[in-house]
Design an enzyme around this catalytic site. Structure first.
Site, PDB file in Angstrom:
ATOM      1  N   GLU A  49       0.826  -1.206   0.000  1.00 45.66           N
ATOM      2  CA  GLU A  49       0.000   0.000   0.000  1.00 45.66           C
ATOM      3  C   GLU A  49       0.859   1.255   0.000  1.00 45.66           C
ATOM      4  O   GLU A  49       0.530   2.248  -0.656  1.00 45.66           O
ATOM      5  CB  GLU A  49      -0.961  -0.008   1.187  1.00 45.66           C
ATOM      6  N   TYR A 132      -6.817   6.259   4.306  1.00 38.12           N
ATOM      7  CA  TYR A 132      -6.874   5.249   3.248  1.00 38.12           C
ATOM      8  C   TYR A 132      -6.037   4.024   3.596  1.00 38.12           C
ATOM      9  O   TYR A 132      -6.508   2.882   3.513  1.00 38.12           O
ATOM     10  CB  TYR A 132      -6.399   5.818   1.898  1.00 38.12           C
ATOM     11  N   ASP A 150      -9.612   4.582  -2.871  1.00 41.12           N
ATOM     12  CA  ASP A 150      -8.473   5.077  -3.633  1.00 41.12           C
ATOM     13  C   ASP A 150      -8.995   5.688  -4.932  1.00 41.12           C
ATOM     14  O   ASP A 150     -10.203   5.763  -5.168  1.00 41.12           O
ATOM     15  CB  ASP A 150      -7.451   3.965  -3.884  1.00 41.12           C
ATOM     16  N   CYS A 205     -12.477   0.200 -15.755  1.00 41.06           N
ATOM     17  CA  CYS A 205     -13.020   1.563 -15.684  1.00 41.06           C
ATOM     18  C   CYS A 205     -11.882   2.528 -15.400  1.00 41.06           C
ATOM     19  O   CYS A 205     -11.828   3.176 -14.357  1.00 41.06           O
ATOM     20  CB  CYS A 205     -14.099   1.627 -14.598  1.00 41.06           C
ATOM     21  N   CYS A 212     -16.442  -0.420 -21.457  1.00 45.61           N
ATOM     22  CA  CYS A 212     -17.777  -0.810 -21.006  1.00 45.61           C
ATOM     23  C   CYS A 212     -18.159  -2.211 -21.469  1.00 45.61           C
ATOM     24  O   CYS A 212     -18.973  -2.880 -20.821  1.00 45.61           O
ATOM     25  CB  CYS A 212     -18.811   0.204 -21.484  1.00 45.61           C
ATOM     26  N   CYS A 215     -17.201  -4.462 -18.736  1.00 48.26           N
ATOM     27  CA  CYS A 215     -17.610  -4.084 -17.385  1.00 48.26           C
ATOM     28  C   CYS A 215     -18.828  -4.883 -16.924  1.00 48.26           C
ATOM     29  O   CYS A 215     -19.847  -4.928 -17.618  1.00 48.26           O
ATOM     30  CB  CYS A 215     -17.934  -2.594 -17.332  1.00 48.26           C
ATOM     31  N   CYS A 221     -24.753   1.277 -14.951  1.00 48.99           N
ATOM     32  CA  CYS A 221     -23.879   2.433 -14.780  1.00 48.99           C
ATOM     33  C   CYS A 221     -24.616   3.723 -15.096  1.00 48.99           C
ATOM     34  O   CYS A 221     -25.064   3.941 -16.234  1.00 48.99           O
ATOM     35  CB  CYS A 221     -22.652   2.289 -15.675  1.00 48.99           C
TER      36      CYS A 221
END
Length: 304
Positions: A49, A132, A150, A205, A212, A215, A221
């Site tokens: 991270e 975060y 994030d 995305c 798309c 997705c 969406c």
């Protein structure tokens, strides 16, 4: 909506329209990354991270592997000088992250017996750990139920739920409320959802172009259903690097990382032609604790 307006929080769609398809997609398409493997443990998750902030996976992977081989536990890193963390950070960029990770390792060793804590509040109390990172470690390492926001997740939520192309430049209270509202009730599922929504933003995305056709939630969406309206908020400017103080700092640090002994001023002077900018960059490195000045105009990475 004008550039000065903030989009209102969108109504949350039925969560089953989002959770089930995204989780199923993640099951099939999740990348096999070393920090996702059981043997990585909480320390491996924390290291990843820190490294992944503003740095792509492809650049992080080799440095992460070397780091974990050298410092498989926080105590191993804590026992070394902070300059060694800066040296091992290599060219990942934003090297203050290395110092913060070293500081976190020292605190974990001193306060928690060398084990990364699972409690969100204890994680947040570690040096260099923000909201975060605390949420990400608690969720990804320990399966806890926390919203993990994030850039990738924020973009997915902005498009799928709020109906705009990009999220605001800085995380808003409305985004945090939406993320909490979208969390599955079950703790383990919530942790999986956090990882899955992040992966969807990283692979499908994306900021550069949405796919798309791949997705799993394209039919639900809000942005796609609205005809993909163009971003009308503040301009989104890419970060420049060439010729900036960041580039000069990187060149100066590169000399110090490769040196086995203190470096004279002349060796640093050779890496950049503009004396004023070079001096400013070096002063900044010293102020940030990344470089330690010594007598006789010599410099080294921090020893303590």
């Amino acid at each position: 909506m004008t550039a000065t307006e903030t989009p209102e929080a969108a109504p949350v769609p039925p969560t089953e329209r989002l959770h089930a398809p995204v989780l199923a997609w993640f099951e099939q398409h999740a990348r096999d990354l070393p920090w996702r493997r059981p043997e990585a443990g909480a320390w491996g998750v924390m290291v990843s991270e820190f490294m992944l902030q503003q740095t792509p996976v492809s650049r992080v992977l080799p440095v992460y592997e070397q780091w974990m081989a050298r410092w498989p536990r926080p105590a191993a890193l804590a026992a070394e000088a902070p300059g060694e963390a800066v040296r091992a950070w290599g060219r990942l960029g934003y090297p203050r992250r290395a110092l913060r990770l070293h500081g976190a390792a020292v605190a974990i060793t001193e306060r928690h017996g060398g084990d990364v804590p699972s409690d969100h509040a204890q994680l947040l109390a570690l040096p260099g750990i923000g909201e975060y990172t605390a949420a990400a470690v608690a969720s990804f390492a320990y399966g806890r139920r926390h919203p993990v926001l994030d850039t990738n997740v924020r973009r997915v939520f902005a498009r799928a739920v709020t109906g705009v192309q990009y999220p605001p430049n800085a995380t808003t209270a409305a985004e945090r409320r939406l993320a909490r509202a979208l969390l599955p009730d079950d703790e383990a599922t919530a942790a999986r959802w956090a990882a899955a929504s992040m992966e969807l933003g990283a692979l499908v995305c994306t900021a550069r172009g949405e796919d798309c056709g791949r997705c799993p939630i394209a039919r639900a969406c809000a942005w796609r259903l609205a005809g993909k309206p163009a971003h009308d908020g503040p301009p989104r400017r890419g970060q420049t690097y060439a010729g900036t103080d960041r580039q000069v700092r990187g060149k100066l640090l590169a000399v110090l990382r490769e040196a086995t002994a203190p470096v004279p001023q002349a060796a640093l002077d050779a890496v950049w032609h503009d004396a004023v900018q070079r001096a400013r960059a070096l002063d900044g490195l010293v102020a940030d604790g990344l470089v330690e000045p010594l007598d006789g105009g010599r410099y080294r990475l921090p020893s303590a």
